[in-house]
Design an enzyme around this catalytic site. Structure first.
Site, PDB file in Angstrom:
ATOM      1  N   THR A 147       0.838  -1.209  -0.058  1.00  0.00           N
ATOM      2  CA  THR A 147       0.108   0.080   0.174  1.00  0.00           C
ATOM      3  C   THR A 147       0.579   1.258   0.174  1.00  0.00           C
ATOM      4  OG1 THR A 147      -0.051  -0.011   2.330  1.00  0.00           O
ATOM      5  CG2 THR A 147      -1.747  -1.168   1.290  1.00  0.00           C
ATOM      6  N   GLY A 205     -16.094   3.612  34.294  1.00  0.00           N
ATOM      7  CA  GLY A 205     -15.261   2.270  34.917  1.00  0.00           C
ATOM      8  C   GLY A 205     -15.280   2.845  36.290  1.00  0.00           C
ATOM      9  N   THR A 226      -6.103   1.692  40.041  1.00  0.00           N
ATOM     10  CA  THR A 226      -5.922   1.827  38.501  1.00  0.00           C
ATOM     11  C   THR A 226      -5.857   0.248  37.916  1.00  0.00           C
ATOM     12  OG1 THR A 226      -3.545   1.750  38.722  1.00  0.00           O
ATOM     13  CG2 THR A 226      -4.432   3.836  38.772  1.00  0.00           C
ATOM     14  N   GLY A 229     -11.062  -1.611  35.600  1.00  0.00           N
ATOM     15  CA  GLY A 229     -12.123  -1.149  36.440  1.00  0.00           C
ATOM     16  C   GLY A 229     -13.190  -1.923  37.053  1.00  0.00           C
TER      17      GLY A 229
HETATM   18  N1  GLY Z   1      -9.423   1.897  35.842  1.00  0.00           N
HETATM   19  C1  GLY Z   1      -9.873   2.619  34.751  1.00  0.00           C
HETATM   20  C2  GLY Z   1     -10.982   1.993  33.963  1.00  0.00           C
HETATM   21  O1  GLY Z   1     -11.181   0.708  33.941  1.00  0.00           O
HETATM   22  O2  GLY Z   1     -11.549   2.674  33.189  1.00  0.00           O
END
Ligand code: GLY
Length: 328
Positions: A147, A205, A226, A229
Site C-alpha cells: 500500500t 469505569g 488503577t 475497572g
Molecule cells: N481503571 C480505569 C478504567 O477501568 O476505566
C-alpha cells in the site's frame, strides 16, 4: 505526603512542596493529576487518551475530601480538559455526587471550562489501526507493504508505527490516582482517566465511582485503584482498603487482602468468562491499589508482577517505590 500511580510522579515533583507549606490536600492532589490530564503523550488520561469504539474520548473522574466527607464525580465527559476540576465543582457547587454525559459537559461549560478536542492525531491513528486490525472478517484492511502507506514507511516511520501498535496488544486501562495527607491529618484524593480503550460508548469505569476507584475517610485513610475497572467496582476496592485501615490493618496488609478478595471474585467470574484467570487461577488482568494511612504509612500493591508507584514524603521527597505483587 502524597501517594499515587507511577504517572503521578511529575505532578508530585511540581506540587509536593505546596503541600509541605500548607496547601489543602485536595488542591494538591488535583494539581498533581492535572499535569497528566493535559499531557497528550499519556494515552490513558485526559487529552490524548484513547477513545471509545466510536473514536470519542470519554473521561471519568472523581474527587473526595476526607475533611468534609464529601465527593464529586463526572463520567462519560467529552471535550473538557480537566475532568478532575469538574468533579470538584460537582462536589462544591451542587448537592449531587455524580453528573454524567451531556449533562456533565453542559455543567462544565456553564462553569467556564472551554470546549477542547481531546482526540489527538496520534490517538486517532492508534484507534484507526485498532479498527483495521480487529477482524479479518470485516471490510477494513491493515495497510500491507504494497500500500502507499506501507511503501512510504521510512525506518523511523516503521519504528513509530510499531510503537503505536503496542497499544493494540493490550487494552489500556491506565489511569492516574493521587491521595494526599496534610500535616494537620486532613486527607483527600482524586482519580481521573479516559478509561478502557475502545470501550462501549457510555461505559463507566471504577475511577469516578466513590468506593471503587477512590475513597478516603478523615477517620481512617485514603485509597485508589488503577487497572481493570470492572474488578475494582465489583470489589469496591478502594473503600474495602479504607475499611481495613479503620479496623487497624497496615496499608500493605489491607491492600493485599483486597487483592486476595479480587482474585477469589475473578475465579468465580471465570465460570462464565474463562479468560479472566489463567490455569493457575491467577487473574490475567492488571489491578493496582494505592493505600495511605493517617499515620503516613503507605503501600502500593499489584495483582500480578512487579511495578512501581509514586510517593512523596518528608524523608525522601517525590520518588518511585516498588509495588508489592500478590501473584508473581
Ligand atoms: N481503571 C480505569 C478504567 O477501568 O476505566
Amino acid at each position: 505526603m502524597l501517594v499515587g500511580s507511577k504517572n503521578a510522579l511529575p505532578g508530585m515533583q511540581l506540587h509536593y512542596q505546596s503541600l509541605v507549606t500548607g496547601a489543602l490536600p485536595l488542591d494538591v492532589a488535583i494539581e498533581v493529576v492535572k499535569i497528566v490530564e493535559a499531557d497528550e503523550t499519556d494515552h490513558s488520561v485526559g487529552l490524548g487518551g484513547l477513545p471509545n469504539e466510536d473514536g470519542v474520548v470519554q473521561l471519568d473522574a472523581a474527587v473526595m475530601d476526607g475533611r468534609t466527607h464529601n465527593a464529586g464525580a463526572v463520567a462519560c465527559l467529552e471535550n473538557i480538559l480537566h475532568p478532575s476540576e469538574v468533579a470538584r465543582l460537582v462536589m462544591e457547587r451542587t448537592d449531587h455526587v455524580m453528573i454524567v454525559g451531556r449533562g456533565a459537559y453542559e455543567f462544565a461549560r456553564s462553569h467556564g471550562h472551554p470546549h477542547v478536542e481531546l482526540l489527538t492525531e496520534e490517538a486517532r491513528e492508534i484507534w484507526m489501526r485498532w479498527k483495521e486490525s480487529m477482524s479479518e472478517q470485516d471490510d477494513r484492511l491493515v495497510p500491507g507493504p504494497d500500500t502507499r502507506q506501507g511503501r512510504a514507511a521510512s525506518p523511523e516511520e516503521a519504528a513509530r508505527l510499531a510503537r503505536l501498535d503496542r497499544y493494540l496488544v493490550e487494552r489500556v486501562t491506565g489511569t492516574i490516582h493521587c491521595s494526599a495527607l496534610a500535616l494537620d491529618g486532613n486527607v483527600a484524593c482524586t482519580t481521573t482517566t479516559s478509561g478502557l480503550s475502545w470501550k462501549i460508548p457510555g461505559r463507566v469505569g471504577d475511577s469516578p465511582q466513590i468506593g471503587s476507584g477512590l475513597y478516603c475517610d478523615g477517620e481512617a485513610g485514603s485509597a485508589g485503584a488503577t487497572g481493570r475497572g470492572e474488578a475494582a467496582i465489583l470489589a469496591h476496592a478502594s473503600s474495602a482498603c479504607v475499611e481495613l485501615l479503620r479496623g487497624g490493618m497496615a496499608p500493605l496488609d489491607a491492600g493485599l487482602e483486597v487483592l486476595r478478595r479480587v482474585t477469589r471474585q475473578a475465579r468465580r467470574a471465570a465460570l462464565w468468562q474463562p479468560g479472566l484467570v489463567d490455569e493457575r487461577g491467577v487473574p490475567t488482568f492488571g489491578l493496582t491499589l494505592y493505600v495511605l494511612g493517617l499515620d503516613g504509612r503507605h503501600a502500593g500493591v499489584n495483582l500480578l508482577g512487579p511495578g512501581q508507584y509514586a510517593v512523596a514524603d518528608p524523608e525522601g521527597g517525590p520518588r518511585l517505590a516498588d509495588l508489592v505483587p500478590l501473584h508473581e
